[in-house]
Design a protein around this motif. Structure first.
Motif, PDB file in Angstrom:
ATOM      1  N   TYR A  53      31.379  44.482  64.474  1.00  0.00           N
ATOM      2  CA  TYR A  53      32.200  44.111  63.939  1.00  0.00           C
ATOM      3  C   TYR A  53      33.119  43.628  65.042  1.00  0.00           C
ATOM      4  CZ  TYR A  53      30.239  47.488  60.574  1.00  0.00           C
ATOM      5  OH  TYR A  53      29.404  48.462  59.987  1.00  0.00           O
ATOM      6  N   LEU A  54      33.646  42.754  64.470  1.00  0.00           N
ATOM      7  CA  LEU A  54      34.898  41.850  65.642  1.00  0.00           C
ATOM      8  C   LEU A  54      35.789  42.511  66.141  1.00  0.00           C
ATOM      9  CD1 LEU A  54      35.235  38.959  62.827  1.00  0.00           C
ATOM     10  CD2 LEU A  54      33.723  38.721  64.738  1.00  0.00           C
ATOM     11  N   ASN A  55      36.287  43.324  65.436  1.00  0.00           N
ATOM     12  CA  ASN A  55      37.193  44.312  66.639  1.00  0.00           C
ATOM     13  C   ASN A  55      37.311  45.914  65.968  1.00  0.00           C
ATOM     14  OD1 ASN A  55      39.034  44.651  63.585  1.00  0.00           O
ATOM     15  ND2 ASN A  55      38.983  42.093  64.959  1.00  0.00           N
ATOM     16  N   ALA A  57      39.770  47.764  64.920  1.00  0.00           N
ATOM     17  CA  ALA A  57      40.197  47.681  63.415  1.00  0.00           C
ATOM     18  C   ALA A  57      39.481  47.571  62.311  1.00  0.00           C
ATOM     19  CB  ALA A  57      41.278  46.931  63.380  1.00  0.00           C
ATOM     20  N   GLU A  58      38.590  46.591  62.524  1.00  0.00           N
ATOM     21  CA  GLU A  58      37.579  46.593  61.287  1.00  0.00           C
ATOM     22  C   GLU A  58      36.204  47.617  60.833  1.00  0.00           C
ATOM     23  OE1 GLU A  58      34.982  44.563  58.371  1.00  0.00           O
ATOM     24  OE2 GLU A  58      37.348  44.373  59.099  1.00  0.00           O
ATOM     25  N   HIS A  59      36.082  47.667  62.219  1.00  0.00           N
ATOM     26  CA  HIS A  59      34.986  49.323  62.558  1.00  0.00           C
ATOM     27  C   HIS A  59      35.383  50.103  62.040  1.00  0.00           C
ATOM     28  CE1 HIS A  59      33.327  52.579  65.251  1.00  0.00           C
ATOM     29  NE2 HIS A  59      32.017  51.895  65.393  1.00  0.00           N
ATOM     30  N   ARG A  61      37.846  50.347  59.592  1.00  0.00           N
ATOM     31  CA  ARG A  61      37.732  50.551  58.093  1.00  0.00           C
ATOM     32  C   ARG A  61      36.364  50.507  57.708  1.00  0.00           C
ATOM     33  NH1 ARG A  61      37.643  46.446  54.106  1.00  0.00           N
ATOM     34  NH2 ARG A  61      36.942  44.747  55.284  1.00  0.00           N
ATOM     35  N   ARG A  62      35.409  49.233  58.493  1.00  0.00           N
ATOM     36  CA  ARG A  62      33.953  50.336  57.773  1.00  0.00           C
ATOM     37  C   ARG A  62      33.603  51.564  58.390  1.00  0.00           C
ATOM     38  NH1 ARG A  62      32.731  46.122  54.740  1.00  0.00           N
ATOM     39  NH2 ARG A  62      34.104  44.493  55.450  1.00  0.00           N
ATOM     40  N   ASP A  93      28.058  50.328  54.632  1.00  0.00           N
ATOM     41  CA  ASP A  93      28.993  49.801  55.141  1.00  0.00           C
ATOM     42  C   ASP A  93      30.213  48.617  53.915  1.00  0.00           C
ATOM     43  OD1 ASP A  93      27.750  47.328  55.376  1.00  0.00           O
ATOM     44  OD2 ASP A  93      28.551  47.208  57.055  1.00  0.00           O
ATOM     45  N   GLU A  98      32.413  44.413  47.263  1.00  0.00           N
ATOM     46  CA  GLU A  98      31.743  43.362  48.128  1.00  0.00           C
ATOM     47  C   GLU A  98      30.339  43.541  47.616  1.00  0.00           C
ATOM     48  OE1 GLU A  98      34.209  43.657  52.326  1.00  0.00           O
ATOM     49  OE2 GLU A  98      32.931  45.349  51.351  1.00  0.00           O
TER      50      GLU A  98
END
Length: 374
Positions: A53-55, A57-59, A61-62, A93, A98
């Protein structure tokens, strides 16, 4: 033991207890399982399915989505009336929204254009064999494909139908171009979804399909779109029909003529791992169908103790009739790319749109029936 198998076993050991804990914490607003336990399972998931994941925060969230999906899988496990197992999958995830956008298509409204439910011959007088599995006949069922981020289950199911019928009727294995269906569909961007009848109408308009080798799958719509005229057709169809919404008649047609396409509610497939899914209309609405697959066979499971019956009596045992379906999410999903649905209860709406192409021209004399491998 390979790393993948090791991770799968370890995940299986941890997920059930974790999911139960997460489910309870979501209901009671307790802190839930120890963060290290959940993060450990999530790290294994990332390793097995090559997720990054990019950052942070995204980690995070997932990770939260992953936890909710574990709880959902546990609930589905409790509600299922068959033998299905639910848990960690390549889609754990993703949110339900989605997942639907990536792998389903818009819920079909109404009937296919200008179509009545009909059959092509008098095969209904034939009895239904106890089992049928077209995967066992050489040159009929092609390998499991992966649609990736292109929403083209409808094209892959239709292509699989044509390939199977061509192999059965003409004794000639063929692999047709899914990309041609995606690029040349009459409804615009083929990666944004479609329906089985769109694929068949495209084949009729193009007088056939090119081979997968000549017109390979890209997983996206090509820049210059339809390239059908540049390639030689290797298979074509006479027309296509919709079968009656009766599972007995669908089984007879499948056994005598070959695999067909169906469109189902895919709600339970995101967390599906293996076994026979037997759902109710509440857990899998048969009217809201949004995913097209290829029906390749049917059978009965060995005698098993029903989950609810088992709680009452250990002697309550029964076999479960099922359908065998080929999906388009790669061989690492489900049962090597396949899954099974209960047969006889219209599970997840399997009888709503049973469609099949026809690849032979009508003849005056009755054709000899094809024997399905048991």
């Amino acid at each position: 033991m390979t790393p993948t198998v090791h991770l799968s076993c370890f995940l299986a050991l941890l997920v059930a207890s974790l999911a139960q804990g997460i489910k309870g914490s979501l209901r009671s607003q307790d802190p839930g399982p120890r963060p290290l336990e959940l993060k450990e399972v999530f790290a294994l998931f990332q390793t097995q399915y090559n997720r990054s994941y990019l950052n942070p925060a995204e980690h995070a969230r997932r990770l939260n989505i992953f936890a909710h999906n574990l709880a959902r899988a546990q609930q589905q496990q409790e509600e299922d009336l068959g033998t299905a197992k639910f848990g960690v999958t390549p889609f754990s995830d993703l949110t339900e929204e989605e997942f639907g956008q990536l792998y389903g298509h818009p819920v079909a409204a109404g009937r296919a254009p200008n179509m009545d439910r009909k059959v092509g011959s008098d095969e209904w007088s034939e009895s239904v064999p106890p089992t049928c599995d077209w995967r066992k006949k050489s040159g009929v069922i092609s390998s499991v494909k992966h649609q990736k981020n292109c929403n083209c289950c409808w094209a892959m199911a239709a292509a699989g139908n044509i390939e199977a019928l061509w192999g059965i009727k003409h004794h000639q294995p063929v692999e047709v171009s899914v990309q041609e269906l995606v690029d040349c569909t009459r409804c615009g961007n083929g990666c944004e979804g479609g329906f089985i009848w769109d694929a068949f109408i495209t084949v009729l308009n193009n007088s056939g399909l090119a081979s997968e080798k000549d017109y390979p799958y890209q997983g996206k719509v090509r820049t210059h779109k339809c390239q059908a005229k540049k390639h030689k057709n290797v298979a074509w169809i006479q027309d296509f029909i919709m079968l009656p919404d009766c599972e007995m008649k669908i089984a007879r047609y499948l056994a005598t003529e070959g695999p067909i396409t169906v469109t189902i509610n895919m709600k339970l497939l995101q967390q599906y791992q293996t076994g026979v899914i037997k759902a109710t209309s509440n857990t899998c609405d048969p009217h809201l169908v949004d995913h097209s697959v290829l029906l390749v066979g049917f059978g009965k499971s060995k005698s098993v103790a029903g989950r609810r019956a088992e709680a009452v009596s250990s002697k309550s045992r029964h076999s479960i009739p099922y359908w065998i379906l080929k999906n388009s999410w790669g061989a690492s999903w489900g049962e090597k790319g396949y899954f099974r649905l209960h047969r006889g209860s219209n599970t997840c709406g399997i009888t709503k749109y049973p469609l099949t192409a026809r690849v032979t021209h009508p003849v005056k004399r009755k054709q000899q029936l094809v024997s399905c491998p048991p």
